[in-house]
Design a protein around this motif. Structure first.
Motif, PDB file in Angstrom:
ATOM      1  N   PRO A 165      44.072  57.358  48.959  1.00 35.32           N
ATOM      2  CA  PRO A 165      43.548  58.598  48.360  1.00 35.32           C
ATOM      3  C   PRO A 165      42.544  58.290  47.271  1.00 35.32           C
ATOM      4  O   PRO A 165      42.496  57.187  46.738  1.00 35.32           O
ATOM      5  N   PRO A 166      41.729  59.287  46.920  1.00 34.42           N
ATOM      6  CA  PRO A 166      40.688  59.022  45.893  1.00 34.42           C
ATOM      7  C   PRO A 166      41.257  58.594  44.560  1.00 34.42           C
ATOM      8  O   PRO A 166      40.626  57.855  43.817  1.00 34.42           O
ATOM      9  N   SER A 167      42.477  59.079  44.243  1.00 38.95           N
ATOM     10  CA  SER A 167      43.037  58.775  42.925  1.00 38.95           C
ATOM     11  C   SER A 167      43.529  57.350  42.820  1.00 38.95           C
ATOM     12  O   SER A 167      43.719  56.832  41.728  1.00 38.95           O
ATOM     13  N   ALA A 168      43.801  56.737  43.991  1.00 42.02           N
ATOM     14  CA  ALA A 168      44.352  55.381  43.939  1.00 42.02           C
ATOM     15  C   ALA A 168      43.229  54.398  43.680  1.00 42.02           C
ATOM     16  O   ALA A 168      42.090  54.584  44.113  1.00 42.02           O
ATOM     17  N   THR A 169      43.563  53.329  43.010  1.00 45.20           N
ATOM     18  CA  THR A 169      42.600  52.266  42.700  1.00 45.20           C
ATOM     19  C   THR A 169      43.155  50.963  43.201  1.00 45.20           C
ATOM     20  O   THR A 169      44.369  50.739  43.181  1.00 45.20           O
ATOM     21  N   LEU A 170      42.270  50.166  43.680  1.00 45.08           N
ATOM     22  CA  LEU A 170      42.678  48.855  44.162  1.00 45.08           C
ATOM     23  C   LEU A 170      42.883  47.927  42.985  1.00 45.08           C
ATOM     24  O   LEU A 170      42.163  47.970  41.992  1.00 45.08           O
ATOM     25  N   PRO A 171      43.899  47.077  43.066  1.00 49.00           N
ATOM     26  CA  PRO A 171      44.122  46.115  41.972  1.00 49.00           C
ATOM     27  C   PRO A 171      42.975  45.120  41.921  1.00 49.00           C
ATOM     28  O   PRO A 171      42.416  44.744  42.957  1.00 49.00           O
ATOM     29  N   PRO A 172      42.566  44.764  40.720  1.00 44.17           N
ATOM     30  CA  PRO A 172      41.447  43.806  40.606  1.00 44.17           C
ATOM     31  C   PRO A 172      41.841  42.458  41.178  1.00 44.17           C
ATOM     32  O   PRO A 172      42.966  42.015  41.040  1.00 44.17           O
ATOM     33  N   GLU A 173      40.898  41.879  41.873  1.00 44.63           N
ATOM     34  CA  GLU A 173      41.147  40.563  42.433  1.00 44.63           C
ATOM     35  C   GLU A 173      40.771  39.502  41.402  1.00 44.63           C
ATOM     36  O   GLU A 173      39.868  39.668  40.591  1.00 44.63           O
ATOM     37  N   SER A 174      41.465  38.445  41.530  1.00 45.04           N
ATOM     38  CA  SER A 174      41.233  37.351  40.572  1.00 45.04           C
ATOM     39  C   SER A 174      39.919  36.675  40.880  1.00 45.04           C
ATOM     40  O   SER A 174      39.635  36.353  42.040  1.00 45.04           O
ATOM     41  N   SER A 219      33.717  43.326  44.349  1.00 41.49           N
ATOM     42  CA  SER A 219      33.576  44.785  44.418  1.00 41.49           C
ATOM     43  C   SER A 219      32.865  45.203  45.704  1.00 41.49           C
ATOM     44  O   SER A 219      33.217  46.181  46.351  1.00 41.49           O
ATOM     45  N   ALA A 220      31.861  44.470  46.130  1.00 43.31           N
ATOM     46  CA  ALA A 220      31.143  44.801  47.382  1.00 43.31           C
ATOM     47  C   ALA A 220      32.057  44.667  48.585  1.00 43.31           C
ATOM     48  O   ALA A 220      32.006  45.451  49.524  1.00 43.31           O
ATOM     49  N   LYS A 221      32.939  43.630  48.558  1.00 39.49           N
ATOM     50  CA  LYS A 221      33.893  43.468  49.655  1.00 39.49           C
ATOM     51  C   LYS A 221      34.839  44.654  49.741  1.00 39.49           C
ATOM     52  O   LYS A 221      35.176  45.129  50.817  1.00 39.49           O
ATOM     53  N   SER A 222      35.281  45.134  48.607  1.00 38.22           N
ATOM     54  CA  SER A 222      36.197  46.282  48.607  1.00 38.22           C
ATOM     55  C   SER A 222      35.514  47.517  49.199  1.00 38.22           C
ATOM     56  O   SER A 222      36.102  48.255  49.993  1.00 38.22           O
ATOM     57  N   VAL A 223      34.249  47.753  48.796  1.00 32.35           N
ATOM     58  CA  VAL A 223      33.520  48.912  49.329  1.00 32.35           C
ATOM     59  C   VAL A 223      33.300  48.771  50.828  1.00 32.35           C
ATOM     60  O   VAL A 223      33.454  49.716  51.608  1.00 32.35           O
ATOM     61  N   LEU A 224      32.941  47.555  51.280  1.00 38.43           N
ATOM     62  CA  LEU A 224      32.712  47.327  52.712  1.00 38.43           C
ATOM     63  C   LEU A 224      33.989  47.537  53.517  1.00 38.43           C
ATOM     64  O   LEU A 224      33.971  48.124  54.607  1.00 38.43           O
ATOM     65  N   ARG A 225      35.132  47.098  52.985  1.00 39.06           N
ATOM     66  CA  ARG A 225      36.411  47.292  53.681  1.00 39.06           C
ATOM     67  C   ARG A 225      36.741  48.774  53.799  1.00 39.06           C
ATOM     68  O   ARG A 225      37.208  49.251  54.833  1.00 39.06           O
ATOM     69  N   THR A 226      36.481  49.526  52.718  1.00 42.37           N
ATOM     70  CA  THR A 226      36.751  50.966  52.768  1.00 42.37           C
ATOM     71  C   THR A 226      35.866  51.650  53.818  1.00 42.37           C
ATOM     72  O   THR A 226      36.315  52.528  54.571  1.00 42.37           O
TER      73      THR A 226
END
Length: 237
Positions: A165-174, A219-226
């Motif tokens: 959902p939009p409210s959820a945030t992905l945990p930051p990757e190390s 961050s780009a990987k997260s957007v691409l996965r979404t």
């Protein structure tokens, strides 16, 4: 439409066969008593044998050939046939070349009306067969097609992770670089009889460009996965 035309052709064939059968049954066959010699006292073939080898049906007719005034044909009952009693005939035919039509099934008895001829064998018994209905070929109905099986969903489907959902945030990757906590500035020892002199704040070190680039790639990987997840859901729908 094809089923209706097939039924119409079969029905027409049935009506034609029925019409032919009705014409044949109404017309019947013609038999000549005694064969080619006619209604005589001593035919070449006995009347009993002649009647046994022929098959008589309703609407058939039998012709008695004789000279008018010399002989006649009497239709009698069975007991009168056996005793050659000609005093009470059912019907008398004396016009010469008489014709008799079988209008029903069952036995018929004929004797000569001339005196003494019945006793010498000039008599005929005929059995007409019962009416039998012809066996018509069955009218074929329109073919019944088997039911079409309902389409079933595929047994497998690609599995995709659920869309967050939009409210959820992905945990930051190390990023691989440790995060340093701010350290309070050291203080100089307090001189005797005076106040403590604060140390100057350290100048922050310049940011590492490698670490900043790694965070941008993550961050780009997260957007691409979404985006891949959204595209997969659209194709499934």
């Amino acid at each position: 439409m094809m089923a209706f035309s097939s039924f119409s052709s079969n029905g027409l064939a049935f009506l034609l066969l029925l019409a032919v059968a009705l014409v044949d049954s109404a017309r019947g066959c013609v038999f000549y008593a005694g064969g080619k010699y006619g209604w005589v006292l001593n035919p070449s073939e006995s009347y009993g044998h002649w009647a046994e080898r022929n098959r008589f049906q309703v609407n058939d007719s039998i012709v008695f050939k004789y000279k008018k005034g010399e002989d006649s044909v009497l239709v009698v009952a069975e007991q009168d046939f056996d005793s050659c009693d000609v005093s009470n005939p059912i019907r008398k035919l004396d016009g010469g070349d008489s014709r008799f039509v079988f209008e029903r099934s069952g036995p018929f008895f004929f004797v000569s009306g001339a005196p003494g001829r019945c006793e010498r064998g000039q008599k005929l018994a005929v059995v007409v067969m019962a009416v039998r209905r012809p066996r018509w070929p069955p009218v074929s109905a329109s073919p019944v097609l088997p039911p079409t099986p309902a389409s079933s969903p595929p047994r497998w489907a690609p599995q995709y992770p659920p869309l967050l959902p939009p409210s959820a945030t992905l945990p930051p990757e190390s990023s691989g670089a440790p995060i340093l906590s701010p350290t309070p500035p050291p203080t100089l020892p307090t001189p005797t009889g005076g106040t403590s002199v604060p140390m100057p704040s350290p100048v922050p070190a310049p940011s590492d460009p490698a670490a900043t680039g790694a965070a941008g790639i993550t961050s780009a990987k997260s957007v691409l996965r979404t985006l891949m997840i959204i595209i997969g859901i659209v194709f499934l729908v």
